[in-house]
Write a protein that holds these residues in place. Structure first.
Motif, PDB file in Angstrom:
ATOM      1  N   ALA A  65       0.816  -1.217   0.000  1.00 32.62           N
ATOM      2  CA  ALA A  65       0.000   0.000   0.000  1.00 32.62           C
ATOM      3  C   ALA A  65       0.849   1.265   0.000  1.00 32.62           C
ATOM      4  O   ALA A  65       1.982   1.257   0.469  1.00 32.62           O
ATOM      5  CB  ALA A  65      -0.900  -0.005   1.219  1.00 32.62           C
ATOM      6  N   PRO A  66       0.259   2.380  -0.481  1.00 31.50           N
ATOM      7  CA  PRO A  66       0.944   3.667  -0.372  1.00 31.50           C
ATOM      8  C   PRO A  66       1.051   4.069   1.105  1.00 31.50           C
ATOM      9  O   PRO A  66       0.352   3.527   1.966  1.00 31.50           O
ATOM     10  CB  PRO A  66       0.045   4.635  -1.151  1.00 31.50           C
ATOM     11  CG  PRO A  66      -1.240   3.937  -1.369  1.00 31.50           C
ATOM     12  CD  PRO A  66      -1.011   2.486  -1.185  1.00 31.50           C
ATOM     13  N   ASP A  67       1.906   5.028   1.406  1.00 27.86           N
ATOM     14  CA  ASP A  67       2.203   5.407   2.788  1.00 27.86           C
ATOM     15  C   ASP A  67       0.964   5.672   3.640  1.00 27.86           C
ATOM     16  O   ASP A  67       0.892   5.230   4.779  1.00 27.86           O
ATOM     17  CB  ASP A  67       3.114   6.642   2.823  1.00 27.86           C
ATOM     18  CG  ASP A  67       4.523   6.318   2.351  1.00 27.86           C
ATOM     19  OD1 ASP A  67       4.888   5.118   2.360  1.00 27.86           O
ATOM     20  OD2 ASP A  67       5.256   7.245   1.970  1.00 27.86           O
ATOM     21  N   ASN A  68      -0.024   6.366   3.105  1.00 27.73           N
ATOM     22  CA  ASN A  68      -1.215   6.716   3.889  1.00 27.73           C
ATOM     23  C   ASN A  68      -2.078   5.511   4.243  1.00 27.73           C
ATOM     24  O   ASN A  68      -2.954   5.610   5.102  1.00 27.73           O
ATOM     25  CB  ASN A  68      -2.071   7.736   3.142  1.00 27.73           C
ATOM     26  CG  ASN A  68      -1.411   9.089   3.039  1.00 27.73           C
ATOM     27  OD1 ASN A  68      -0.453   9.374   3.753  1.00 27.73           O
ATOM     28  ND2 ASN A  68      -1.910   9.928   2.159  1.00 27.73           N
ATOM     29  N   PHE A  69      -1.872   4.373   3.579  1.00 27.43           N
ATOM     30  CA  PHE A  69      -2.715   3.200   3.797  1.00 27.43           C
ATOM     31  C   PHE A  69      -1.930   1.981   4.286  1.00 27.43           C
ATOM     32  O   PHE A  69      -2.476   0.891   4.367  1.00 27.43           O
ATOM     33  CB  PHE A  69      -3.452   2.840   2.504  1.00 27.43           C
ATOM     34  CG  PHE A  69      -4.451   3.880   2.094  1.00 27.43           C
ATOM     35  CD1 PHE A  69      -5.751   3.831   2.568  1.00 27.43           C
ATOM     36  CD2 PHE A  69      -4.085   4.913   1.241  1.00 27.43           C
ATOM     37  CE1 PHE A  69      -6.677   4.792   2.201  1.00 27.43           C
ATOM     38  CE2 PHE A  69      -5.000   5.879   0.873  1.00 27.43           C
ATOM     39  CZ  PHE A  69      -6.305   5.821   1.346  1.00 27.43           C
ATOM     40  N   LYS A  70      -0.657   2.160   4.620  1.00 31.15           N
ATOM     41  CA  LYS A  70       0.178   1.028   5.031  1.00 31.15           C
ATOM     42  C   LYS A  70      -0.392   0.286   6.233  1.00 31.15           C
ATOM     43  O   LYS A  70      -0.320  -0.935   6.306  1.00 31.15           O
ATOM     44  CB  LYS A  70       1.601   1.492   5.310  1.00 31.15           C
ATOM     45  CG  LYS A  70       2.397   1.723   4.041  1.00 31.15           C
ATOM     46  CD  LYS A  70       3.867   1.809   4.342  1.00 31.15           C
ATOM     47  CE  LYS A  70       4.669   2.180   3.126  1.00 31.15           C
ATOM     48  NZ  LYS A  70       4.672   1.212   2.078  1.00 31.15           N
TER      49      LYS A  70
END
Length: 124
Positions: A65-70
């Motif tokens: 996932a991208p950083d905001n959704f890790k």
């Protein structure tokens, strides 16, 4: 457009799944449209509330996932086909990503508050 402005501008369609219906040809649209692409200026659009019920048309599991959704990974994103025919992209929540199957969802239920996007729960 700032996130705050965008959130308030789209609050009706986000929290109520309100789209539009062309009274000339009967076609339903989500998100809302201002012109019917079939009838053009002869079309007459009115607000239409979708049921929120439908089925999973296709899905993908996001493992990297991208950083905001890790913190949420792995999570599933699906194209949901509403009973009325419109399709929308949504996150699937409260389910094991390994148990997701095409064709099964339910409305957001007793505790469901849609927050900044569309989310559906999988029926088992």
């Amino acid at each position: 457009m700032s996130d705050t402005v965008r959130t308030w501008r789209h609050i009706q369609q986000r929290y109520n799944l309100i789209g539009t219906k062309c009274t000339t040809c009967g076609e339903l649209f989500f998100p809302s449209r201002v012109v019917c692409p079939n009838c053009r200026r002869k079309g007459n659009l009115e607000p239409f509330q979708f049921s929120g019920k439908g089925k999973i048309h296709t899905f993908s599991v996001i493992r990297s996932a991208p950083d905001n959704f890790k913190k949420s990974a792995p999570y599933a994103v699906a194209v949901v086909e509403l009973e009325e025919g419109a399709k929308l992209t949504s996150q699937l929540v409260d389910c094991d990503v390994e148990d997701i199957e095409i064709g099964r969802i339910r409305e957001d239920g007793e505790d469901g508050v849609i927050s900044y996007g569309y989310k559906f729960k999988v029926i088992k």
